[in-house]
Design a protein around this motif. Structure first.
Motif, short mmCIF file in Angstrom:
data_model
loop_
_atom_site.label_atom_id
_atom_site.label_comp_id
_atom_site.label_asym_id
_atom_site.label_seq_id
_atom_site.Cartn_x
_atom_site.Cartn_y
_atom_site.Cartn_z
N LEU A 165 -0.56 -6.46 5.56
CA LEU A 165 -0.83 -5.12 6.09
C LEU A 165 -0.83 -4.17 4.90
O LEU A 165 0.11 -4.18 4.11
N GLU A 166 -1.85 -3.36 4.82
CA GLU A 166 -1.93 -2.39 3.72
C GLU A 166 -2.07 -1.01 4.33
O GLU A 166 -3.00 -0.75 5.10
N ALA A 167 -1.16 -0.12 3.98
CA ALA A 167 -1.26 1.26 4.43
C ALA A 167 -2.15 2.02 3.44
O ALA A 167 -1.91 1.96 2.23
N VAL A 168 -3.18 2.67 3.94
CA VAL A 168 -4.14 3.34 3.06
C VAL A 168 -4.42 4.76 3.56
O VAL A 168 -4.17 5.09 4.73
N LYS A 198 10.23 0.47 9.18
CA LYS A 198 11.06 -0.28 8.25
C LYS A 198 10.50 -0.17 6.82
O LYS A 198 11.25 -0.02 5.86
N ALA A 199 9.18 -0.23 6.71
CA ALA A 199 8.55 -0.12 5.39
C ALA A 199 8.49 1.33 4.92
O ALA A 199 8.49 1.60 3.72
N GLY A 200 8.45 2.28 5.86
CA GLY A 200 8.41 3.70 5.52
C GLY A 200 7.04 4.13 5.01
O GLY A 200 6.73 3.98 3.83
N LEU A 201 6.23 4.67 5.88
CA LEU A 201 4.89 5.11 5.46
C LEU A 201 5.00 6.34 4.58
O LEU A 201 5.77 7.26 4.86
N GLY A 223 0.85 -1.19 0.00
CA GLY A 223 0.00 0.00 0.00
C GLY A 223 0.88 1.24 0.00
O GLY A 223 1.89 1.28 -0.72
N LEU A 224 0.52 2.24 0.82
CA LEU A 224 1.23 3.52 0.83
C LEU A 224 2.51 3.46 1.66
O LEU A 224 2.64 4.10 2.71
N VAL A 225 3.45 2.62 1.19
CA VAL A 225 4.75 2.50 1.86
C VAL A 225 5.86 2.71 0.83
O VAL A 225 5.70 2.43 -0.35
#
Ligand SMILES: Nc1nc2c(c(=O)[nH]1)N[C@H]1C(S)=C(S)[C@@H](COP(=O)(O)O)O[C@H]1N2
Ligand SMILES: [Mo]
Length: 260
Positions: free
Chosen positions: A232-235, A152-155, A104-106
């Motif tokens: 996990l999905e950053a949205v 670690k993934a960086g949002l 997602g948004l990473v």
């Protein structure tokens, strides 16, 4: 984590919505968790007042218990043995091929094995799980802290929620909306007691309780504690996921903000 102006306003709106009750309860148990403060301290251009308000919501800890309090028979609820083919294949191989996908948004999408998850900064906590059906159980959880994992993934700056996609279909539907999922905002994502648990009561997480990985977001009710987490999905917004209310049970009428 960088917080820009537009996002900040949204954060505050989210914060203002549901915290009144929590805030009262939290007043006497404010805790200054240094990691959270360090993370949030990086946010630029905040007024002191806004930052203090955020700290309160962010650092109040859910009550923790002692070994003696652990329930002898922690109840299992909802899915307890997913029949979904992908999950069955994973569990039959002892989760050797399991990967947690973070996307997602990473800035840096991740695909982590259980060994890699176990190597991340971890936390152990003994907490009470409260289900809206009216029962509670106390358990001990060990898992990777979500905050460092997200760092670690960086949002990306547009990210406002983390969605947890699960392996189990709790309801049979034609459009896939019977698949379990949940979401939390970034306040809870970076909270010290928010972990992706791989162990329960000093043993690997059992299938009934969400093996191999489940969310523990301790300031929330039971249905937020997503089991069988695959992705996990950053949205920026969860309106396009499932039936648009932020979680399996939210889509069926429960409140998104399930704070306790
Ligand atoms: N994937 C998934 N997560 C889930 C559920 C579920 O059915 N599927 N049920 C929820 C509900 S309502 C509760 S009370 C808890 C139950 O967790 P437990 O089985 O460890 O008690 O998981 C929550 N997370
Ligand atoms: Mo529940």
């Amino acid at each position: 984590m960088t917080v820009r102006n537009g996002t900040r306003r949204n954060w505050l709106r989210v914060a203002g919505g549901g915290i009144a009750g929590l805030w009262l309860a939290a007043c006497d148990r404010l805790n200054s968790d240094q990691n959270v403060q360090a993370t949030l301290g990086k946010a630029e251009g905040w007024t002191m007042k806004a930052q203090r308000a955020l700290m309160k919501r962010t650092t109040a800890l859910a009550q923790e218990f002692t070994e003696a309090d652990i329930s002898k028979d922690f109840r299992a609820n909802g899915s307890i043995s997913p029949a979904d083919a992908e999950y069955r294949a994973l569990s039959e191989s002892g989760f050797a091929n399991y990967r947690l996908v973070v996307d997602g948004l990473v800035e840096r999408p991740l695909s982590l094995s259980l060994a890699e998850l176990r190597a991340l900064p971890a936390r152990t906590q003994i907490t009470r799980h409260d289900c809206v059906e009216g029962w509670s159980s106390i358990g001990k959880w060990t898992g990777a802290r979500l905050g460092p994992l997200l760092e670690k993934a960086g949002l990306k700056k547009e990210a406002r929620y983390i969605v947890f996609h699960c392996a189990d279909s709790l309801e049979e539907t034609l459009d896939g909306t019977g698949r379990y999922y949940e979401s939390i905002d970034l306040f809870d994502a970076f909270h010290a007691q928010t972990i992706l648990a791989y162990a329960m009561n000093n043993a690997p997480l059992p299938v009934a309780h969400g093996a191999p990985l489940r969310l523990r977001a301790e300031r929330h009710l039971g249905f937020k504690q997503a089991k069988y987490v695959m992705r996990l999905e950053a949205v920026a917004d969860y309106g396009q996921i499932g039936r648009g209310k932020g979680g399996f049970w939210e889509d069926r009428g429960y409140d998104w903000y399930a704070g306790i």
